[in-house]
Design an enzyme around this catalytic site. Structure first.
Site, PDB file in Angstrom:
ATOM      1  N   HIS A 118      -2.516   7.031   5.242  1.00 54.62           N
ATOM      2  CA  HIS A 118      -3.074   5.914   4.477  1.00 54.62           C
ATOM      3  C   HIS A 118      -4.272   5.299   5.194  1.00 54.62           C
ATOM      4  CE1 HIS A 118      -3.660   2.149   2.484  1.00 54.62           C
ATOM      5  NE2 HIS A 118      -3.051   1.440   3.425  1.00 54.62           N
TER       6      HIS A 118
ATOM      7  N   HIS B 197      12.505   1.127   5.021  1.00 56.94           N
ATOM      8  CA  HIS B 197      12.279  -0.295   4.712  1.00 56.94           C
ATOM      9  C   HIS B 197      12.776  -1.141   5.878  1.00 56.94           C
ATOM     10  CE1 HIS B 197      11.722  -3.933   2.481  1.00 56.94           C
ATOM     11  NE2 HIS B 197      11.594  -3.316   1.312  1.00 56.94           N
TER      12      HIS B 197
ATOM     13  N   ASN C  42     -10.385   0.863   1.903  1.00 55.97           N
ATOM     14  CA  ASN C  42      -8.933   0.846   1.715  1.00 55.97           C
ATOM     15  C   ASN C  42      -8.668   0.603   0.231  1.00 55.97           C
ATOM     16  OD1 ASN C  42      -6.208   0.320   1.562  1.00 55.97           O
ATOM     17  ND2 ASN C  42      -6.159  -1.112   3.285  1.00 55.97           N
TER      18      ASN C  42
ATOM     19  N   HIS D 127      -1.755  19.896   6.759  1.00 55.65           N
ATOM     20  CA  HIS D 127      -2.706  18.820   6.443  1.00 55.65           C
ATOM     21  C   HIS D 127      -1.980  17.477   6.490  1.00 55.65           C
ATOM     22  CE1 HIS D 127      -5.419  21.994   5.087  1.00 55.65           C
ATOM     23  NE2 HIS D 127      -4.426  22.464   4.361  1.00 55.65           N
TER      24      HIS D 127
ATOM     25  N   HIS E 111     -14.305   5.633   5.114  1.00 58.27           N
ATOM     26  CA  HIS E 111     -15.754   5.433   5.185  1.00 58.27           C
ATOM     27  C   HIS E 111     -16.385   5.387   3.795  1.00 58.27           C
ATOM     28  CE1 HIS E 111     -19.996   6.731   5.604  1.00 58.27           C
ATOM     29  NE2 HIS E 111     -19.945   6.052   6.740  1.00 58.27           N
TER      30      HIS E 111
ATOM     31  N   CYS F 194       0.802  -1.226   0.000  1.00 60.96           N
ATOM     32  CA  CYS F 194       0.000   0.000   0.000  1.00 60.96           C
ATOM     33  C   CYS F 194       0.834   1.275   0.000  1.00 60.96           C
ATOM     34  CB  CYS F 194      -0.935   0.005   1.213  1.00 60.96           C
ATOM     35  SG  CYS F 194      -2.100  -1.371   1.239  1.00 60.96           S
TER      36      CYS F 194
END
EC number: 2.3.1.-
Length: 502
Positions: A401, A313, A434, A397, A430, A234
């Site tokens: 994710h 990573h 995802n 802002h 909502h 993702c």
């Protein structure tokens, strides 16, 4: 004593605590502004002294200074040459700015919506799930933070479902081409002027590749630099942006397009292992297309400037490597398993990431506080809690994710954010679920649709992915940004934010 009296007493007792917190807040703000402007304040007396001395210098002093320079002409010319050479090298070697011209998020047609009742009924009728698994999915859905209007692919709406290579290709084409069509329409950019193409999709990597499908569809030029990133989870959207940025440093005066998506059709899990059932309940159809440029002329029409990309990573650690893992269960059915240690591993990756990002974005006042507490902890009090920098001083802002409700909750608590800072993430989860690597773009579109993005505002996009990775991208608004045509929030933004069930 009546209840009203008790309330009044409690209010009176709470007032000093409230005033104390307010005072501490303003003390910290005062400290922040003092340290941030310390250099300016130190220069003011120096400027005054120089001004006074300059005003007292007469014509005779200036004539003597000119004569001195004439006798040292070689020195003056040499210094000037070095200055010109150094300035030229600086101009030629500095990183070229990367501008985000526009982006587009795919919105699926209404017939692909999957309300909870329909989702559960389909799961029951497929016959692949036992009662325990069905009940588990129902509980996950109720606690997930997803709404009733998220989308699943066409193949999952049949009973029984029809996952196939053809159906997966169709889903990929609908999402990618839908986002790209809208992007090219809004920007009026000719697809043949695209010099760099980066596509990321973690679980579906056919041959020819997804990037080749886009080249074929839009008849892109033969010398295009195209890349297809697979299996990177993702957070691959930020990785794709980083790759495009690096390519734009080499290839001048061109456009780059980054397409981020995930494919659900062939990656739906039809078994009963609970850790592998969670993705079924969270992942939904979505994708984004982003247009980047390194041409200085595009600064005028661009929305954002890319400021930083920081990648972390943790794959060298076995536990982190396996915490999001595609595998087969005991019955031979393939799915993605989520480890119970996922949140702890994500927290560790986040800590490493912000340790690198912090010095790049935080004001010097926060860096000094962090360093001071670190020294005290090392030398005097090892049990002392480390100081958590206030990232609200660095960013206006936050696009976290939308991996799940727990992810957003954890970052809200650890970064000490306010509800408004995570509103875009919660509402994206909502409304769209995802959507993997594209979720941070739906969140940015939400902020724009709410007309909150002002010129000079900084945005922090942060994403987590298998491997395990935590990646950040920082953008600065070049103008007051308004939503583009066909924004995914265009017809529903007035209904948000919605109140979520605890």
């Amino acid at each position: 004593m009546d209840s009203g009296g008790e309330i009044r007493i409690h209010q009176q007792r709470g007032l000093p605590d409230f005033l104390q917190s307010v005072n501490l807040k303003y003390v910290k703000l005062g400290y922040h502004y003092l340290i941030s402007n310390l250099l300016t304040l130190c220069f003011i007396p120096l400027i005054i002294i120089i001004s006074i001395e300059s005003s007292q210098m007469n014509i005779k002093d200036l004539r003597q200074l000119w004569i001195h320079l004439q006798y040292n002409l070689v020195t003056v010319i040499t210094c000037s040459a070095f200055l010109v050479f150094g300035f030229t090298v600086f101009i030629m070697t500095r990183p070229r700015p990367v501008y985000l011209i526009d982006y587009s998020c795919y919105r699926a047609p209404d017939h692909l919506k999957a309300p909870f009742n329909q989702f559960m009924e389909h799961s029951r009728l497929t016959g692949d799930f036992d009662d325990t698994s069905l009940e588990f999915q129902r509980k996950i859905l109720e606690r997930s933070g997803l709404g009733e209007e998220t989308y699943v692919p066409e193949a999952m709406h049949y009973i029984p479902p029809r996952p196939s290579m053809a159906a997966a290709r169709e889903e990929a084409e609908q999402v990618m081409f839908g986002a790209l069509d809208n992007l090219f329409t809004n920007t009026q950019v000719n697809p043949k002027s695209i010099g760099i193409l980066v596509v990321n999709c973690s679980l579906f990597n056919p041959t020819p590749s997804l990037s080749a499908m886009i080249v074929n569809k839009y008849r892109l030029r033969g010398n295009i630099r195209s890349f297809n990133l697979g299996g990177m989870g993702c957070s691959a959207g930020v990785i794709a942006i980083d790759l495009a940025k690096d390519m734009l440093q080499v290839h001048r005066n061109t456009y780059a397009v980054v397409v981020s998506t995930e494919n659900i059709t062939q990656n739906w899990y039809f078994g009963n292992k609970k850790s592998m059932l969670i993705p079924n309940c969270l992942f939904r159809v979505g994708g984004s297309a982003v247009l980047l440029s390194n041409e200085s002329a595009d600064k005028r029409k661009g929305k954002y400037k890319l400021v930083h990309v920081v990648r972390t990573h943790r794959g060298a650690d076995d536990k982190a490597f396996r915490c999001v893992y595609q595998e087969q269960d005991d019955a031979g059915k393939t799915g993605v398993s989520l480890s119970k240690d996922l949140m702890a591993i994500a927290g560790g990756a986040l800590k490493t990431n912000i340790t690198t990002l912090g010095p790049l974005v935080l004001p010097i006042s926060e860096q000094l506080l962090f360093f001071a507490t670190l020294v005290v902890k090392k030398l005097l009090n090892k049990k002392m809690m480390p100081y958590i920098p206030d990232f609200k001083l660095a960013f206006d802002h936050f696009c976290i994710h939308a991996g799940g409700r727990a992810v957003i909750d954890e970052l809200e608590k650890n970064l000490q954010l306010l509800p408004v800072h995570v509103e875009a993430s919660r509402m994206t989860l909502h409304r769209f679920g995802n959507t993997s690597s594209s979720s941070i773009w739906y969140e940015l579109a939400y902020i724009e649709a709410k007309q909150r993005m002002q010129k000079g505002n900084r945005v922090w996009q942060i994403a987590f992915g298998s491997g395990f990775k935590c990646n950040s991208a920082v953008w600065e608004a070049l103008r007051d940004v308004k939503p583009s045509c066909n924004s995914p929030w265009e017809d529903c933004i007035d209904m948000y934010p919605v109140k979520l069930v605890a």
